[in-house]
Design a protein around this motif. Structure first.
Motif, short mmCIF file in Angstrom:
data_model
loop_
_atom_site.label_atom_id
_atom_site.label_comp_id
_atom_site.label_asym_id
_atom_site.label_seq_id
_atom_site.Cartn_x
_atom_site.Cartn_y
_atom_site.Cartn_z
N LYS A 88 5.64 9.77 8.40
CA LYS A 88 5.82 11.41 9.13
C LYS A 88 5.70 12.74 8.68
O LYS A 88 5.22 13.69 8.83
N ASN A 89 6.69 12.55 7.86
CA ASN A 89 7.11 13.47 7.44
C ASN A 89 6.92 14.10 5.62
O ASN A 89 6.87 15.40 5.21
N GLY A 90 5.40 13.28 5.35
CA GLY A 90 3.93 13.43 4.32
C GLY A 90 4.70 13.21 2.72
O GLY A 90 4.33 13.90 2.21
N LYS A 91 5.85 12.63 2.48
CA LYS A 91 6.68 11.52 1.52
C LYS A 91 6.31 10.29 1.37
O LYS A 91 5.65 9.45 2.65
N PRO A 92 5.45 9.81 0.06
CA PRO A 92 5.22 9.21 -0.61
C PRO A 92 5.67 8.18 0.18
O PRO A 92 7.25 7.96 0.00
N CYS A 93 5.60 6.89 1.15
CA CYS A 93 5.93 6.09 1.13
C CYS A 93 5.66 4.57 0.87
O CYS A 93 4.35 4.66 0.65
N ILE A 94 6.00 3.35 0.84
CA ILE A 94 5.51 2.53 0.70
C ILE A 94 5.45 1.93 2.11
O ILE A 94 6.44 1.72 2.87
N GLY A 95 4.95 0.52 2.25
CA GLY A 95 4.58 -0.45 3.56
C GLY A 95 3.65 -1.37 3.53
O GLY A 95 3.17 -1.94 2.81
N PHE A 96 2.89 -1.94 4.92
CA PHE A 96 1.66 -2.28 5.47
C PHE A 96 1.25 -2.19 6.69
O PHE A 96 1.87 -0.85 7.18
N TYR A 97 0.18 -2.31 6.16
CA TYR A 97 -1.14 -2.04 7.42
C TYR A 97 -1.10 -2.59 8.52
O TYR A 97 -0.91 -4.06 8.68
N ALA A 98 -1.06 -1.81 9.31
CA ALA A 98 -0.80 -2.50 10.95
C ALA A 98 -1.81 -3.56 11.23
O ALA A 98 -2.99 -3.22 10.62
N GLY A 99 -1.91 -3.98 12.60
CA GLY A 99 -2.76 -5.22 12.03
C GLY A 99 -4.20 -4.50 12.70
O GLY A 99 -4.29 -3.59 13.37
N ALA B 153 8.72 13.33 -6.15
CA ALA B 153 9.27 14.64 -7.02
C ALA B 153 8.27 15.36 -8.30
O ALA B 153 8.21 16.45 -8.55
N HIS B 154 7.09 13.76 -8.88
CA HIS B 154 6.12 14.53 -9.71
C HIS B 154 5.00 14.85 -9.71
O HIS B 154 3.72 15.14 -9.63
N ASN B 155 4.86 15.27 -8.03
CA ASN B 155 3.31 15.68 -6.97
C ASN B 155 2.96 14.61 -7.53
O ASN B 155 1.40 14.72 -7.81
N ILE B 156 2.36 13.43 -6.99
CA ILE B 156 1.70 12.11 -7.53
C ILE B 156 1.40 11.45 -6.39
O ILE B 156 2.27 11.12 -5.71
N GLN B 157 0.31 12.21 -6.14
CA GLN B 157 -0.46 11.61 -4.91
C GLN B 157 -0.70 10.09 -4.72
O GLN B 157 -1.18 9.66 -5.21
N PRO B 158 -0.85 9.79 -3.23
CA PRO B 158 -0.75 8.66 -3.04
C PRO B 158 -2.72 8.66 -2.26
O PRO B 158 -3.20 9.72 -2.42
N TYR B 159 -3.55 7.72 -3.03
CA TYR B 159 -4.67 7.44 -2.65
C TYR B 159 -4.78 7.67 -1.00
O TYR B 159 -4.39 7.10 0.06
N ASP B 160 -5.86 8.15 -0.64
CA ASP B 160 -5.80 8.77 0.66
C ASP B 160 -7.89 8.32 0.94
O ASP B 160 -8.46 8.52 0.28
N GLU B 161 -7.87 6.98 1.78
CA GLU B 161 -8.71 6.60 1.14
C GLU B 161 -9.76 6.70 3.02
O GLU B 161 -11.19 7.18 2.34
N PRO C 257 1.06 -0.97 0.06
CA PRO C 257 0.20 -0.29 0.28
C PRO C 257 0.93 1.11 -0.52
O PRO C 257 2.28 1.09 0.18
N VAL C 258 0.55 2.28 -0.89
CA VAL C 258 1.13 3.43 -0.95
C VAL C 258 0.53 4.78 0.14
O VAL C 258 -1.15 4.57 0.21
N LEU D 120 -3.80 9.62 -5.90
CA LEU D 120 -4.04 8.60 -7.20
C LEU D 120 -3.29 7.36 -7.50
O LEU D 120 -4.05 6.48 -7.89
N VAL D 121 -2.54 7.34 -6.77
CA VAL D 121 -1.92 5.96 -6.28
C VAL D 121 -2.42 4.92 -4.71
O VAL D 121 -2.43 5.14 -4.19
N ARG D 122 -2.83 3.61 -5.21
CA ARG D 122 -3.30 3.23 -4.27
C ARG D 122 -2.36 1.48 -3.14
O ARG D 122 -1.91 1.74 -2.49
N HIS D 123 -1.58 1.41 -4.19
CA HIS D 123 -0.56 -0.24 -4.72
C HIS D 123 0.45 -0.10 -5.61
O HIS D 123 0.21 0.50 -6.56
N VAL D 124 1.39 -0.67 -4.59
CA VAL D 124 2.96 -0.94 -5.62
C VAL D 124 2.41 -2.69 -5.38
O VAL D 124 2.70 -3.25 -5.11
#
Length: 364
Positions: free
Chosen positions: A139-150, A181-189, A134-135, A195-199
């Motif tokens: 904490k700094n507002g930068k796009p990141c990859i990770g996993f959902y907490a339980g 760098a290109h201001n492509i926004q992660p999806y906010d549920e 999930p994208v 725009l981007v939900r998952h990689v």
């Protein structure tokens, strides 16, 4: 006497439950489930919920560690929740899983049958051939990859998951840098914006080919050509880049619409010597060696036990792709119906997959 919330008990962990939590018993015999513990641990356990016949607790402090306990090598293993046994030696993990199967037969099924020991994986780290990140934002507002907490949809940033090949983590982090760098926004549920939900990444274990699939809320990705050039220049094994469209308010990761930005739209690999093509909607076990090829001999023995050769055989078999590889040994025409997944058809030693979502019936 009922256990009280925040009551602290010194307990000995006896075994693991099916979800990987340690199981202990209070002085009155009530079962207590505690995540992050190992059989043999003697620990201070804080009760968080008493359900009458059983309770849940959290680990306050380990007083005597289990001999099976090992140092946790991932900084987010606890909050991420993806590796509930990261603190446990692999041999002990296999024993626990074998005990779980034995318990299911005896306690639930009422059957006293011999249970073979689990087959160990040749690799215990970096073994997965697929990852769905999930994208979100760190904490700094930068796009990141990770996993959902339980039990949440809160993303725990994880730039280096120990279960994924290094190259897949690197591709995920490179994509996040490109989004920033290109201001492509992660999806906010919460707001439904972005725009981007998952990689979604796949890697052929034998071929090394990599599929990059971005799950987005719409088909058009800004700077798509630049992204393809940058990714393929940095990662030579990338064979195809895709956009999968999922605009629905749903927990389902993939949508039914996929667009190819680069390459053929799939990657190639081999499964027990049989060539296969894998796209984003293909079903494939994530640990190729243990779930398919290491079990190849076991399944072959099962198939050899069939005492006749039928012209046509129809099976209802869920969640096991590898059987299709051996089926031509028994019958010239086999139809395997896998509900909610794929329909696999073998004819004259040729393998076909019918993808219900894409309505494609293609030879592999």
């Amino acid at each position: 006497m009922p256990l009280q919330k925040n009551q602290v008990l010194t307990l000995t962990i006896e075994r693991l439950s099916n979800d990987g939590s340690g199981v202990a018993h209070s002085p009155d015999g009530e079962a207590v489930f505690i995540p992050g513990t190992a059989p043999g641990d003697v620990a201070a356990i804080r009760i968080v919920k008493d359900c009458g016949r059983y309770a849940f607790g959290i680990l306050d402090a380990i007083q005597t560690p289990s001999p099976d306990r090992i140092p946790v090598d991932c900084a987010v293993a606890g909050p991420c929740g993806g590796c509930s046994l990261r603190h446990l030696d692999y041999a002990a993990e296999l024993r626990a899983k074998g005990e779980s199967v034995t318990d299911a037969f005896r306690r639930i099924g009422g059957l006293d049958v011999p249970v073979l020991p689990p087959l160990p994986s040749p690799e215990i780290d970096r073994y997965r051939n697929k990852v769905q990140f999930p994208v979100g934002r760190d904490k700094n507002g930068k796009p990141c990859i990770g996993f959902y907490a339980g039990r949440t949809h809160r993303i725990v940033p994880c730039p280096d998951c120990k279960l994924q090949p290094d190259v897949l983590n690197e591709i995920g982090n490179t994509l996040c840098d490109f989004f920033a760098a290109h201001n492509i926004q992660p999806y906010d549920e919460q707001t439904g914006k972005g725009l981007v939900r998952h990689v979604f990444l796949r890697r052929g274990v034998h071929s090394g080919q990599i599929m990059v699939c971005l799950v987005c809320t719409r088909a058009k990705l800004p700077h798509a050509e630049e992204l393809c050039r940058a990714l393929t220049a940095q990662f030579a094994d990338i064979a195809t880049i895709l956009i999968n469209v999922n605009a629905r308010n749903t927990n389902v990761i993939l949508g039914s619409e996929t667009h190819t930005l680069y390459g053929p739209g799939f990657i190639e690999d081999t499964l027990c010597g049989v060539p296969v093509q894998l796209g984003p909607l293909s079903f494939y076990q994530v640990n190729t060696q243990i779930s398919t090829e290491q079990n190849h001999i076991t399944r072959r023995e099962l198939l050899n036990a069939v005492a006749y050769k039928a012209q046509t055989m129809t099976l209802l078999y869920v969640n096991d792709f590898i059987l299709a590889v051996e089926m031509p040994r028994i019958s010239e025409t086999i139809i395997i119906v896998m509900p909610r997944l794929n329909r696999i058809r073998l004819r004259y030693r040729q393998l076909f997959i019918y993808n219900r979502s894409a309505h494609i019936f293609s030879k592999i």
